[in-house]
Design a protein around this motif. Sequence first.
Motif, short mmCIF file in Angstrom:
data_model
loop_
_atom_site.label_atom_id
_atom_site.label_comp_id
_atom_site.label_asym_id
_atom_site.label_seq_id
_atom_site.Cartn_x
_atom_site.Cartn_y
_atom_site.Cartn_z
N GLN A 188 -91.54 -50.38 -19.85
CA GLN A 188 -91.04 -50.24 -21.21
C GLN A 188 -91.83 -51.09 -22.19
O GLN A 188 -92.19 -50.63 -23.28
N VAL A 189 -92.14 -52.35 -21.82
CA VAL A 189 -92.80 -53.26 -22.76
C VAL A 189 -94.26 -52.88 -22.98
O VAL A 189 -94.86 -53.31 -23.99
N TYR A 229 -91.17 -53.70 -17.19
CA TYR A 229 -92.63 -53.75 -17.29
C TYR A 229 -93.18 -52.48 -17.93
O TYR A 229 -94.04 -52.53 -18.82
#
Length: 336
Positions: free
Chosen positions: A316-317, A314
Amino acid sequence: MSIIVPCYNEEVSIPAFFSQMLNIIEQTKPKLAKVFKPKDWSSCHTQGYFYELIFVNDGSKDKTLQALQNIQLHNQSSDYIIKIINFSRNFGKESAIIAGLEHASGEGVILLDADLQDPPSLIPQMLNIWLDSQREIKVIYAKRTNRMGENKIRAFFSEIFYKLSNFVSEVKIESGVRDFRLMDRVVASALLSMPEYHRFSKAMFEWVGFKRQCLEYEYIPHFKAASSWNFWKLFKYGIEGIISFSTLPLRIAFVLGLIISTLSVVYGSIIVVKTLLYGNPVAGYPSLIVVISFIGGIELIILGVIGEYIARIYEQVKMRPTYILEQPTDTKDSKP
């Protein structure tokens, strides 16, 4: 040569640290001038500088920034330039490291904290190893030989972390190894090519590989009464290290769930058979509560492990920056 110095509430140690760096620059300048030719030098060296000192102020709440700006204003030399990277808040050590690497332009990069727990006196030895090997030894890192003087409880849990991390991960981390190290430009570039939002440098340094050599030294007491790294911060950092470089906790969760499911089926079958053959009554209420509580606890642990990995996906994106600058980085030299 780029020297990256993460700083967090280190106003007291900054002057002493800078004084030691001046001695080291004067001591090592002749060898750098002898080894490197102008065409080989990076951007800072083409201007005639041998060193760039990159201070990363990681949201300090004392007068660290003023101390750094005072040093930059009143220290002028043709041998070095001083850069100050000032974060808008405290983003943590990992963000300070990546910021320093992104702003470093030297053929060699040295990472060193400003609190003087790691002896700057090792820098000339690091440089000699690096240059005498014709840059074949690309990482020279520092390692403490003991934990004397450190809090015994903290030292105990640190050793537990290293053992656990090395058990669950293929990337092995030596106990006592510090972030203090000299890295060739190719190593710094390799670290910058890793786009993780949640970074764990101790393992990343090992993961990139390259030929390396260790320099050992004895423990140096912290200049503060207590380090800003309390137990909870170290615990979270340890969890980060285990999760970032291993999927074994997920496998353990799967195996644990499989074992419990198998045992439940076996136990249920035994109860059915005993009831059909002997007419035994169903087990009592207390045993039922114990079994349900046990299985429920295991389920929550497994969900927690899965949640840790999902949380990192979560984060990272979202593609948020690892740090934000308070003001544009001053890339000018220390001359007025």
